[in-house]
Motif scaffolding. Structure first.
Motif, PDB file in Angstrom:
ATOM      1  N   TRP A 179      11.462   2.975 -12.552  1.00  0.00           N
ATOM      2  CA  TRP A 179      11.310   1.566 -12.216  1.00  0.00           C
ATOM      3  C   TRP A 179      12.065   0.713 -13.231  1.00  0.00           C
ATOM      4  O   TRP A 179      12.450   1.180 -14.300  1.00  0.00           O
ATOM      5  CB  TRP A 179       9.838   1.149 -12.136  1.00  0.00           C
ATOM      6  CG  TRP A 179       8.976   1.495 -13.334  1.00  0.00           C
ATOM      7  CD1 TRP A 179       8.192   2.588 -13.494  1.00  0.00           C
ATOM      8  CD2 TRP A 179       8.817   0.717 -14.539  1.00  0.00           C
ATOM      9  NE1 TRP A 179       7.559   2.584 -14.711  1.00  0.00           N
ATOM     10  CE2 TRP A 179       7.903   1.428 -15.362  1.00  0.00           C
ATOM     11  CE3 TRP A 179       9.330  -0.498 -14.994  1.00  0.00           C
ATOM     12  CZ2 TRP A 179       7.532   0.968 -16.616  1.00  0.00           C
ATOM     13  CZ3 TRP A 179       8.940  -0.975 -16.241  1.00  0.00           C
ATOM     14  CH2 TRP A 179       8.050  -0.240 -17.032  1.00  0.00           C
ATOM     15  N   LYS A 180      12.296  -0.567 -12.905  1.00  0.00           N
ATOM     16  CA  LYS A 180      13.092  -1.456 -13.743  1.00  0.00           C
ATOM     17  C   LYS A 180      12.210  -2.524 -14.388  1.00  0.00           C
ATOM     18  O   LYS A 180      11.196  -2.939 -13.812  1.00  0.00           O
ATOM     19  CB  LYS A 180      14.175  -2.145 -12.911  1.00  0.00           C
ATOM     20  CG  LYS A 180      15.193  -1.203 -12.287  1.00  0.00           C
ATOM     21  CD  LYS A 180      16.206  -1.992 -11.452  1.00  0.00           C
ATOM     22  CE  LYS A 180      17.241  -1.065 -10.817  1.00  0.00           C
ATOM     23  NZ  LYS A 180      18.218  -1.816  -9.987  1.00  0.00           N
ATOM     24  N   LEU A 181      12.646  -2.975 -15.565  1.00  0.00           N
ATOM     25  CA  LEU A 181      11.983  -4.078 -16.250  1.00  0.00           C
ATOM     26  C   LEU A 181      12.884  -5.304 -16.193  1.00  0.00           C
ATOM     27  O   LEU A 181      14.033  -5.265 -16.645  1.00  0.00           O
ATOM     28  CB  LEU A 181      11.689  -3.720 -17.711  1.00  0.00           C
ATOM     29  CG  LEU A 181      11.124  -4.882 -18.546  1.00  0.00           C
ATOM     30  CD1 LEU A 181       9.706  -5.237 -18.086  1.00  0.00           C
ATOM     31  CD2 LEU A 181      11.124  -4.539 -20.042  1.00  0.00           C
ATOM     32  N   HIS A 187       4.966   4.361  -6.235  1.00  0.00           N
ATOM     33  CA  HIS A 187       5.674   3.334  -5.473  1.00  0.00           C
ATOM     34  C   HIS A 187       6.185   2.192  -6.354  1.00  0.00           C
ATOM     35  O   HIS A 187       6.846   1.275  -5.835  1.00  0.00           O
ATOM     36  CB  HIS A 187       4.763   2.767  -4.383  1.00  0.00           C
ATOM     37  CG  HIS A 187       4.274   3.800  -3.413  1.00  0.00           C
ATOM     38  ND1 HIS A 187       5.063   4.329  -2.406  1.00  0.00           N
ATOM     39  CD2 HIS A 187       3.075   4.442  -3.318  1.00  0.00           C
ATOM     40  CE1 HIS A 187       4.382   5.219  -1.718  1.00  0.00           C
ATOM     41  NE2 HIS A 187       3.168   5.319  -2.245  1.00  0.00           N
ATOM     42  N   LEU A 188       5.876   2.226  -7.648  1.00  0.00           N
ATOM     43  CA  LEU A 188       6.296   1.143  -8.534  1.00  0.00           C
ATOM     44  C   LEU A 188       7.824   1.077  -8.589  1.00  0.00           C
ATOM     45  O   LEU A 188       8.492   2.056  -8.906  1.00  0.00           O
ATOM     46  CB  LEU A 188       5.728   1.359  -9.939  1.00  0.00           C
ATOM     47  CG  LEU A 188       6.023   0.246 -10.959  1.00  0.00           C
ATOM     48  CD1 LEU A 188       5.426  -1.090 -10.513  1.00  0.00           C
ATOM     49  CD2 LEU A 188       5.471   0.630 -12.337  1.00  0.00           C
ATOM     50  N   ARG A 189       8.368  -0.141  -8.296  1.00  0.00           N
ATOM     51  CA  ARG A 189       9.816  -0.304  -8.231  1.00  0.00           C
ATOM     52  C   ARG A 189      10.351  -1.157  -9.379  1.00  0.00           C
ATOM     53  O   ARG A 189      11.430  -0.908  -9.898  1.00  0.00           O
ATOM     54  CB  ARG A 189      10.184  -0.944  -6.883  1.00  0.00           C
ATOM     55  CG  ARG A 189      11.622  -0.729  -6.453  1.00  0.00           C
ATOM     56  CD  ARG A 189      11.821  -1.109  -4.997  1.00  0.00           C
ATOM     57  NE  ARG A 189      11.735  -2.524  -4.773  1.00  0.00           N
ATOM     58  CZ  ARG A 189      12.740  -3.383  -4.988  1.00  0.00           C
ATOM     59  NH1 ARG A 189      13.893  -2.947  -5.435  1.00  0.00           N
ATOM     60  NH2 ARG A 189      12.581  -4.671  -4.746  1.00  0.00           N
ATOM     61  N   GLN A 247      -0.240   0.794  -2.262  1.00  0.00           N
ATOM     62  CA  GLN A 247       1.126   1.266  -2.528  1.00  0.00           C
ATOM     63  C   GLN A 247       1.960   0.160  -3.184  1.00  0.00           C
ATOM     64  O   GLN A 247       3.065  -0.168  -2.768  1.00  0.00           O
ATOM     65  CB  GLN A 247       1.787   1.754  -1.236  1.00  0.00           C
ATOM     66  CG  GLN A 247       1.074   2.929  -0.606  1.00  0.00           C
ATOM     67  CD  GLN A 247       1.759   3.460   0.651  1.00  0.00           C
ATOM     68  OE1 GLN A 247       2.810   2.954   1.057  1.00  0.00           O
ATOM     69  NE2 GLN A 247       1.163   4.472   1.265  1.00  0.00           N
ATOM     70  N   GLY A 248       1.366  -0.409  -4.251  1.00  0.00           N
ATOM     71  CA  GLY A 248       2.012  -1.502  -4.953  1.00  0.00           C
ATOM     72  C   GLY A 248       3.365  -1.116  -5.529  1.00  0.00           C
ATOM     73  O   GLY A 248       3.550  -0.018  -6.062  1.00  0.00           O
ATOM     74  N   THR A 249       4.324  -2.054  -5.424  1.00  0.00           N
ATOM     75  CA  THR A 249       5.677  -1.804  -5.917  1.00  0.00           C
ATOM     76  C   THR A 249       6.029  -2.636  -7.133  1.00  0.00           C
ATOM     77  O   THR A 249       7.013  -2.341  -7.816  1.00  0.00           O
ATOM     78  CB  THR A 249       6.714  -2.103  -4.817  1.00  0.00           C
ATOM     79  OG1 THR A 249       6.651  -3.500  -4.479  1.00  0.00           O
ATOM     80  CG2 THR A 249       6.450  -1.267  -3.574  1.00  0.00           C
ATOM     81  N   THR A 250       5.229  -3.674  -7.439  1.00  0.00           N
ATOM     82  CA  THR A 250       5.596  -4.534  -8.558  1.00  0.00           C
ATOM     83  C   THR A 250       4.390  -5.327  -9.038  1.00  0.00           C
ATOM     84  O   THR A 250       3.439  -5.563  -8.282  1.00  0.00           O
ATOM     85  CB  THR A 250       6.713  -5.514  -8.166  1.00  0.00           C
ATOM     86  OG1 THR A 250       7.051  -6.343  -9.296  1.00  0.00           O
ATOM     87  CG2 THR A 250       6.285  -6.418  -7.015  1.00  0.00           C
ATOM     88  N   PHE A 251       4.420  -5.736 -10.287  1.00  0.00           N
ATOM     89  CA  PHE A 251       3.445  -6.674 -10.824  1.00  0.00           C
ATOM     90  C   PHE A 251       4.111  -7.446 -11.955  1.00  0.00           C
ATOM     91  O   PHE A 251       5.152  -7.046 -12.484  1.00  0.00           O
ATOM     92  CB  PHE A 251       2.165  -5.974 -11.304  1.00  0.00           C
ATOM     93  CG  PHE A 251       2.363  -5.026 -12.460  1.00  0.00           C
ATOM     94  CD1 PHE A 251       2.281  -5.464 -13.772  1.00  0.00           C
ATOM     95  CD2 PHE A 251       2.624  -3.675 -12.229  1.00  0.00           C
ATOM     96  CE1 PHE A 251       2.457  -4.590 -14.842  1.00  0.00           C
ATOM     97  CE2 PHE A 251       2.796  -2.797 -13.278  1.00  0.00           C
ATOM     98  CZ  PHE A 251       2.720  -3.253 -14.594  1.00  0.00           C
ATOM     99  N   ALA A 252       3.511  -8.562 -12.317  1.00  0.00           N
ATOM    100  CA  ALA A 252       4.076  -9.448 -13.339  1.00  0.00           C
ATOM    101  C   ALA A 252       3.166  -9.484 -14.555  1.00  0.00           C
ATOM    102  O   ALA A 252       1.955  -9.278 -14.444  1.00  0.00           O
ATOM    103  CB  ALA A 252       4.241 -10.861 -12.768  1.00  0.00           C
ATOM    104  N   GLY A 253       3.750  -9.780 -15.711  1.00  0.00           N
ATOM    105  CA  GLY A 253       2.949  -9.847 -16.921  1.00  0.00           C
ATOM    106  C   GLY A 253       3.514 -10.797 -17.955  1.00  0.00           C
ATOM    107  O   GLY A 253       4.724 -10.992 -18.036  1.00  0.00           O
ATOM    108  N   VAL A 254       2.619 -11.403 -18.718  1.00  0.00           N
ATOM    109  CA  VAL A 254       3.001 -12.144 -19.913  1.00  0.00           C
ATOM    110  C   VAL A 254       2.944 -11.163 -21.081  1.00  0.00           C
ATOM    111  O   VAL A 254       2.475 -10.034 -20.928  1.00  0.00           O
ATOM    112  CB  VAL A 254       2.057 -13.343 -20.128  1.00  0.00           C
ATOM    113  CG1 VAL A 254       2.187 -14.346 -18.986  1.00  0.00           C
ATOM    114  CG2 VAL A 254       0.612 -12.892 -20.276  1.00  0.00           C
ATOM    115  N   PRO A 255       3.420 -11.564 -22.276  1.00  0.00           N
ATOM    116  CA  PRO A 255       3.434 -10.585 -23.377  1.00  0.00           C
ATOM    117  C   PRO A 255       2.100  -9.887 -23.617  1.00  0.00           C
ATOM    118  O   PRO A 255       2.061  -8.688 -23.876  1.00  0.00           O
ATOM    119  CB  PRO A 255       3.856 -11.444 -24.573  1.00  0.00           C
ATOM    120  CG  PRO A 255       4.757 -12.472 -23.968  1.00  0.00           C
ATOM    121  CD  PRO A 255       4.132 -12.798 -22.649  1.00  0.00           C
TER     122      PRO A 255
END
Length: 888
Positions: free
Chosen positions: A272-274, A244-246, A218-226
């Motif tokens: 969800w927000k960026l 569940h992505l927030r 139930q992941g809500t977030t992840f990070a990324g480079v370009p």
């Protein structure tokens, strides 16, 4: 609190690392194998912190997205031990940093488990009380330049990020980036601070298994480079069901404004927000963020300073193009600004040396208070009198649907772009010349299948600068005829090592080179680069370049170990044929065998990989030897089956005049087998990693028991030579591990004290061994000439095989001419070396899983996959260490 109860007074720690238990039974970590609660995590952290002890020590941690690595990292921070966090998928970079900073403790995986190699109980370094973490800014290169971060830096930055992201204890963040990368580490720190959960994985976002794990947790977030967002496009992220992505965060380089706008709109529609963010390792991780509500209307902006931080613009008097007071170099101040840089272990004692961070980025402050990065001060180039901003060129090409990386020097603008065909290159060149007014001859266009990137996914501008294609249209600068750019060097490595999977991140070590290919490779590289750094065999290809980017100067040097190998075999054969009488070469080769064993086998690879590679090395000595001896057995009766089994010194007839011909090969094989069997033991393996210099000295001391016949053994002539000469091999091993002047003095003194008397009545032989051994210890390279290098390389590469075959070659010609017999022996041995090397190239496939064809096919799949997707935290099997056959 999880901190051990007996911290020394005044020891500083990172608060969130010591407060894990306060989050109770909430889930702290999800993995593919299960979950860990905060109570369980806190208990493991406390146990490891107790193991590390009260005395502060420098702890090197192999960065990996695993629970074990996380526990050691948090344990060190909670107990006040400074952490040196290094990339987990680049053994050569790890070894480079171990050599440079001599950590007191090394935490690393070994056979599926994590171990703490405690190299000393008390630190060898003067560690400043504020020092908490050391991070590299150069990815996987192993550069000794590190960022020094304090406990306050880590705590303040985690709090600031958690604040503006509004991280909640119900959040569950996936580790899509490597732990040793400051952006990836900031995700871990900020979520642990708030009692949120981590989805700990090294899977790429392009892997369907990642999304299965993300949904199940139930992941809500992840990070990324370009580049992560390019991968998201490929896997159909826009249509995924992620209830569940927030929010999603982006940093690690500028994301094109249209991409920011696209993903912001996608998030708004999906709920969800960026968060587009801006940071540097020197600021612990983050300096600015763009509020999500502005992402669609101000996608070009870096945003506003993070809570607790502030920006100012430093005027640029040397940039008349920008007289505007609202434009200048961006300078950041805040509690997350680093203490300063470290270049050597002595710098670990320094306190704060910087108060604010000059980012090197040129920024503009908009009327509504946002900061927009408009260029990179260090990337600007003045070409033919025109000031060019490569970043603006990239942006312009992106508007024309060209994905590119751009850099420049005083003579030309270099563009790497995705595409094929001369028409595409002409179009790109036309766009650039129209945009900036440069003539076509000053615009170099390189069309690639994919753009060069670091392991973190960031653009690799260094690789772009070093692109070298002799027939590139539009290039006016003469290029070195042999090619010294990464692409050319990759082809060279692939040819010499017979390895198809060579990339700019590969090194001689990781590609599994041996001591035979080491000589050939070093000579070719020295010719192309004009010089060779001492650690070139562990240096990634992309880091090898001529000095200051210049065409190599025709100064030649020859590595001392190569020169001595060549000299030794020359003297051995010449003495046996009685052309001259210079003895001691074989015993010198045994010391060099130990030296090579330590350099090429005793790397940071896991114990099992070390043993496998060493077994390959033994086979490369034994198999060609047995083949040759078997061939000779068919022709005459000079040898016996004991010779064929390399057991003449044990089973052979005592009165044989020819059986002792191969004593050196037998001794070398026995010694290598004993050394490998010893290091296959977990206890010995840990001892070697903790005491890399002390262990071989101890073994040399044990070897002296047989050297001086202190055990009551039979006369030297009645026992295998390996028993009595082992101490020489151990001294060579210690010489390779001698890092300080005192250590080199000790090992030299040991040779000076123990060699005399080994050859009664032959002080000349003893003097030769001592002098050449001292040369090996103290002089890394010798001045030379190109032709001398070529001859020495042939002799050194073929030394084992020259020794093996000369016994049969020179008697055929000796009666006619000793000198001709001497020359024929050398030439034939070199020819046999060439044939044996080709034969043995297929050996690794016999000692590892799968056929050579299957391994090559797997290697190709890995290359394609890694070209398409950088290893965001992916931890492959440890790279192969270099092996040498030792005696030759």
């Amino acid at each position: 609190m999880t901190a051990p109860p007996a911290l020394l007074p005044g020891t500083k720690t990172v608060p969130f690392a010591g407060a894990l238990a306060a989050h109770g039974d909430r889930t702290a970590v999800f993995t593919a194998d299960g979950s860990v609660t905060y109570h369980e995590l806190a208990a493991r952290v406390e146990a490891t912190a107790s193991r590390l002890g009260r005395e502060r020590r420098l702890v090197l941690v192999i960065g990996a997205n695993t629970v074990e690595a996380l526990v050691v990292h948090l344990a060190a921070l909670s107990a006040g031990h400074p952490v040196l966090l290094v990339p987990g998928d680049h053994p050569e970079a790890v070894q480079s940093l171990v050599d440079a900073y001599d950590p007191d403790v090394v935490a690393h995986p070994d056979g599926g488990q994590w171990v703490l190699d405690e190299r000393r109980p008390v630190s060898a370094h003067d560690l400043h009380p504020d020092l908490a973490l050391l991070l590299s800014t150069s990815g996987s290169t192993g550069s000794p330049k590190l960022v020094r971060l304090s406990h306050e830096n880590l705590q303040a930055n985690a709090e600031s990020i958690a604040d503006y992201l509004e991280i909640q204890e119900t959040d569950r963040a996936a580790t899509t980036l490597p732990m040793h990368y400051c952006y990836g580490l900031s995700v871990i720190h900020s979520h642990l601070l708030r009692g949120a959960a981590l989805i700990l994985t090294d899977l790429s976002v392009a892997d369907s298994c990642f999304w299965d794990l993300f949904r199940n947790a139930q992941g809500t977030t992840f990070a990324g480079v370009p580049y992560t967002f390019d991968l998201l496009d490929r896997v159909g992220f826009a249509s995924m069901d992620l209830p569940h992505l927030r929010y999603v965060t982006q940093a690690g380089g500028r994301l094109a404004p249209d991409r920011v706008r696209h993903y912001a709109a996608l998030g708004r529609a999906a709920g969800w927000k960026l968060f587009a963010m801006y940071g540097q390792t020197e600021a612990t991780a983050r300096m600015a963020y763009l509020p999500p509500e502005l992402a669609e209307t101000q996608p070009q902006a870096a945003g506003v300073a993070i809570p607790g931080g502030s920006f100012r613009l430093q005027p640029l008097p040397d940039w008349p193009d920008w007289p505007d007071e609202n434009t200048g170099e961006l300078v950041y101040a805040g509690p997350n600004v680093m203490l300063g840089y470290a270049h050597t272990p002595e710098d670990l004692a320094l306190g704060r040396t910087v108060d604010e961070l000059r980012t090197g980025d040129i920024a503009r402050r908009t009327p509504d208070g946002l900061y927009e990065i408009v260029g990179r001060r260090s990337r600007f180039a003045k070409i033919l009198g025109l000031r060019i901003d490569p970043a603006q060129i990239e942006t312009m090409l992106a508007r024309h649907d060209v994905t590119s990386l751009c850099t420049g020097d005083d003579e030309a603008l270099t563009i790497a772009a995705i595409g094929t065909g001369a028409a595409t290159a002409r179009r790109i060149r036309s766009l650039v010349t129209s945009e900036c007014g440069l003539p076509a001859r000053a615009v170099r266009v390189h069309l690639l299948a994919d753009l060069p990137r670091l392991a973190t996914g960031k653009p690799d501008y260094r690789a772009v600068r070093e692109l070298a294609r002799p027939n590139d249209v539009g290039s006016s600068t003469p290029e070195h005829p042999l090619g010294s750019g990464p692409e050319d060097l990759c082809l060279l490595y692939a040819r010499i090592l017979d390895r198809p999977e060579v990339t700019p991140d590969s090194s001689f070590v990781s590609l599994g080179g041996d001591s035979l290919s080491y000589v050939e490779m070093s000579l070719h590289l020295e010719e192309r680069l004009g010089h060779l750094p001492p650690d070139w065999h562990t240096t990634p290809i992309r880091e090898l370049r001529p000095p200051d980017g210049e065409i190599p100067v025709r100064r030649r040097a020859l590595e001392t170990s190569v020169a001595l190998r060549a000299m030794a075999i020359f003297c051995i054969v010449g003495s046996h044929i009685h052309v001259f009488g210079i003895k001691g070469g074989a015993h010198l080769l045994l010391a060099i065998a130990g030296y090579n064993f330590a350099r090429f086998h005793l790397t940071t690879a896991e114990r099992g990989e070390r043993v496998r590679r060493a077994c390959l090395s033994i086979a490369r000595v034994a198999v060609p030897s047995v083949i040759w001896i078997g061939f000779v057995l068919l022709l005459n009766d000079d040898y016996t089956l004991a010779n064929l089994a390399l057991l003449d010194s044990v089973l052979g007839p005592a009165d044989s005049k020819t059986g002792m011909h191969f004593w050196f090969i037998e001794a070398l094989v026995y010694i290598l087998i004993v050394a490998v069997a010893l290091l296959a033991l977990p206890l010995a393996d840990r001892a070697e990693r903790r005491f890399p210099y002390g262990l071989p000295l101890t073994l040399a001391a044990f070897g002296l028991l047989t050297r001086y016949d202190l055990l009551g053994l039979p006369d030297r002539t009645q026992i295998p030579d390996a028993v009595t000469v082992f101490w020489l091999f151990a001294l060579g091993w210690a010489a390779a591990k001698a890092r300080t002047k005192v250590q080199r003095i000790v090992v030299t003194a040991a040779a000076l004290a123990t060699v005399p008397g080994f050859f009664p009545g032959d002080p000349g032989r003893e003097a030769i061994i001592i002098a050449t051994f001292a040369l090996l210890v103290w002089v890394p390279s010798l001045p030379s000439r190109e032709r001398v290098n070529q001859v020495a390389g042939l002799l050194a590469t073929g030394s084992l095989y020259i020794y093996l075959t000369h016994w049969q070659i020179f008697p055929l010609i000796d009666g006619f001419s000793r000198h001709l017999a001497f020359l024929a022996s050398l030439v034939f041995g070199i020819a046999y070396a060439t044939a044996a090397t080709r034969l043995m190239r297929g050996l690794p496939s016999l000692l590892s899983r799968g056929s050579l064809r299957e391994r090559a096919r797997q290697g190709f799949r890995v290359r394609v996959r890694e070209t398409a997707m950088p290893r965001f935290g992916r931890t492959p099997a440890p790279a192969a260490s270099v092996q040498g056959h030792g005696g030759s």
